[in-house]
Design a protein around this motif. Structure first.
Motif, short mmCIF file in Angstrom:
data_model
loop_
_atom_site.label_atom_id
_atom_site.label_comp_id
_atom_site.label_asym_id
_atom_site.label_seq_id
_atom_site.Cartn_x
_atom_site.Cartn_y
_atom_site.Cartn_z
N GLY A 175 19.40 58.35 64.19
CA GLY A 175 19.95 58.05 65.51
C GLY A 175 19.91 59.26 66.42
N THR A 176 20.81 59.27 67.38
CA THR A 176 20.80 60.33 68.40
C THR A 176 22.10 61.12 68.48
N HIS A 177 23.22 60.54 67.99
CA HIS A 177 24.49 61.25 68.09
C HIS A 177 25.52 60.58 67.17
N PRO A 178 26.61 61.28 66.84
CA PRO A 178 27.64 60.72 65.96
C PRO A 178 28.26 59.46 66.55
N PHE A 179 28.68 58.54 65.64
CA PHE A 179 29.25 57.29 66.10
C PHE A 179 30.07 56.62 65.00
N ILE A 180 30.87 55.66 65.41
CA ILE A 180 31.57 54.78 64.48
C ILE A 180 30.72 53.53 64.30
N PRO A 181 30.32 53.19 63.06
CA PRO A 181 29.42 52.06 62.87
C PRO A 181 30.11 50.70 62.98
N ILE A 182 29.38 49.78 63.56
CA ILE A 182 29.82 48.38 63.69
C ILE A 182 28.76 47.51 63.02
N TYR A 183 29.18 46.65 62.10
CA TYR A 183 28.24 45.75 61.45
C TYR A 183 28.71 44.31 61.67
N ASN A 184 27.94 43.55 62.44
CA ASN A 184 28.33 42.18 62.77
C ASN A 184 29.78 42.12 63.29
N ALA A 185 30.08 42.98 64.22
CA ALA A 185 31.39 43.06 64.88
C ALA A 185 32.50 43.60 63.97
N ILE A 187 34.25 46.74 62.30
CA ILE A 187 34.35 48.20 62.42
C ILE A 187 34.45 48.81 61.03
N ILE A 188 33.60 49.80 60.75
CA ILE A 188 33.65 50.55 59.49
C ILE A 188 34.27 51.90 59.80
N ALA A 189 35.45 52.15 59.24
CA ALA A 189 36.22 53.35 59.60
C ALA A 189 35.76 54.58 58.83
N CYS A 190 34.46 54.86 58.93
CA CYS A 190 33.90 56.09 58.37
C CYS A 190 32.79 56.53 59.32
N PRO A 191 33.00 57.63 60.07
CA PRO A 191 32.02 58.05 61.06
C PRO A 191 30.64 58.32 60.45
N HIS A 278 31.30 53.67 69.59
CA HIS A 278 31.00 52.63 68.60
C HIS A 278 29.58 52.11 68.84
N HIS A 279 28.81 52.08 67.76
CA HIS A 279 27.44 51.58 67.85
C HIS A 279 27.16 50.60 66.73
N GLU A 280 26.28 49.66 67.00
CA GLU A 280 25.82 48.76 65.94
C GLU A 280 25.03 49.55 64.91
N ALA A 294 18.01 52.38 57.97
CA ALA A 294 19.23 52.25 58.75
C ALA A 294 19.13 53.05 60.04
N LEU A 295 19.49 52.41 61.14
CA LEU A 295 19.38 53.03 62.46
C LEU A 295 20.67 52.85 63.25
N GLN A 296 20.91 53.79 64.14
CA GLN A 296 21.98 53.65 65.13
C GLN A 296 21.49 52.68 66.20
N GLY A 297 22.21 51.56 66.35
CA GLY A 297 21.80 50.56 67.31
C GLY A 297 22.47 50.73 68.66
N ASN A 298 22.54 49.66 69.39
CA ASN A 298 23.09 49.68 70.74
C ASN A 298 24.59 49.98 70.73
N PRO A 299 25.11 50.52 71.81
CA PRO A 299 26.57 50.69 71.93
C PRO A 299 27.24 49.33 71.79
N PHE A 300 28.38 49.34 71.13
CA PHE A 300 29.10 48.08 70.91
C PHE A 300 30.11 47.88 72.03
N LEU A 301 29.98 46.76 72.70
CA LEU A 301 30.89 46.44 73.80
C LEU A 301 31.77 45.27 73.36
N ALA A 302 33.04 45.54 73.13
CA ALA A 302 33.95 44.49 72.64
C ALA A 302 34.17 43.41 73.68
#
Length: 302
Positions: A175-185, A187-191, A278-280, A294-302
């Motif tokens: 990816g491009t920068h640190p993030f909190i991963p989101i998988y199918n909405a 939240i995984i609480a491990c950066p 937060h990113h997908e 595994a890739l950093q996806g789009n920003p997650f917009l709740a």
């Protein structure tokens, strides 16, 4: 500006020969790094099955697999039994920590994880991660705090297990920068601290890039630092052996560019953890590497 060095150790040979060489180089240049170890059997020879994967033969044709890994390593798990890296190299692994470097988990069985985890269920995934976690604790006498997936291969069960095991951070994708991963909405609480730069084996042999000029190319990519710095993944079997000279060029170049060469933990400590985006977390393709990862996806917009 910080540039974190993440060292993936895949094989018995890489542990025995590449790791000590990298420790020597890093100490020479006063650079910190994180070593992620493969802790179980070396079954590198079983990677022959990847011959049917799109793009694999093209990659092999431009990188000397035998030269970098050695013929004996390429027979482990097929013509030769796979040696147990953790049992045979515990002293080497502990010496890395004794030299002041951060250590963590790469995997238990590198080939098994890289080739199968994407389609496996929770029970299979948890077993593989627990084997690695238990072996790490046996070798180092303390629990692991980080994980970096073999081949950047993951599934949602692995993400959940990282959270369950209480890892401080992980580095499982690109990816491009640190993030909190989101998988199918979810939240995984491990950066996640993704690898931000291409690896040497993805570059050499493409667009007239050779072992002689690849360092110059990588340094051109880091000339203008991004706001959150970089994470560079290297391999004990490459930068710790045949391409050690290239790695030394990179170390010297990064210092001249003004980077502080740090471990992943030091990089994580420098971040504003309260404001990580937060990113997908998705699977996709990148240039120079066969298959999906595994890739950093789009920003997650709740």
């Amino acid at each position: 500006m910080k540039l974190a060095l993440k060292i993936d150790v895949d094989t018995l040979r890489g542990t025995k020969e590449g790791v000590p060489r990298l420790v020597e180089l890093l100490k020479k240049h006063n650079a910190h790094a994180t070593f992620l170890f493969s802790l179980g059997p070396d079954h590198t020879g079983r990677a022959i099955k990847r011959v049917f994967r799109p793009g694999f033969m093209k990659k092999v044709s431009r990188t000397s697999v035998v030269e970098h890994y050695g013929l004996k390593t390429l027979m482990y798990g097929t013509l030769l039994p796979g040696p147990d890296i953790g049992k045979r190299c515990g002293d080497i692994m502990r010496s890395v920590k004794d030299h002041g470097f951060e250590v963590g988990i790469h995997c238990y069985d590198h080939i098994k994880w890289q080739d199968y985890v994407v389609n496996k269920d929770a029970a299979w995934t948890q077993k593989q991660m627990q084997l690695a976690y238990d072996r790490f604790q046996k070798i180092f006498g303390e629990p692991a705090k980080t994980h970096g997936a073999a081949g950047w291969q993951m599934n949602v069960h692995a993400l959940r297990q990282e959270q369950h095991l209480g890892f401080t951070y992980c580095s499982d994708g690109r990816g491009t920068h640190p993030f909190i991963p989101i998988y199918n909405a979810e939240i995984i609480a491990c950066p996640q601290l993704p690898t931000t730069l291409p690896t040497l084996d993805e570059l050499i042999g493409v667009d007239h890039i050779t072992a002689e000029n690849v360092a110059t190319h990588v340094l051109s990519l880091t000339e203008t630092p991004p706001p959150t710095g970089h994470v560079y993944t290297l391999h004990a079997e490459l930068e710790g052996m045949k391409l050690a000279g290239v790695f030394e060029e990179l170390l010297e170049g990064w210092k001249q560019q003004g980077y502080e060469l740090v471990s992943m933990q030091e990089y994580f400590d420098s971040l504003d953890k309260s404001n990580l985006p937060h990113h997908e977390f998705i699977m996709g393709e990148i240039p120079g590497r066969s298959g999906t990862l595994a890739l950093q996806g789009n920003p997650f917009l709740a």
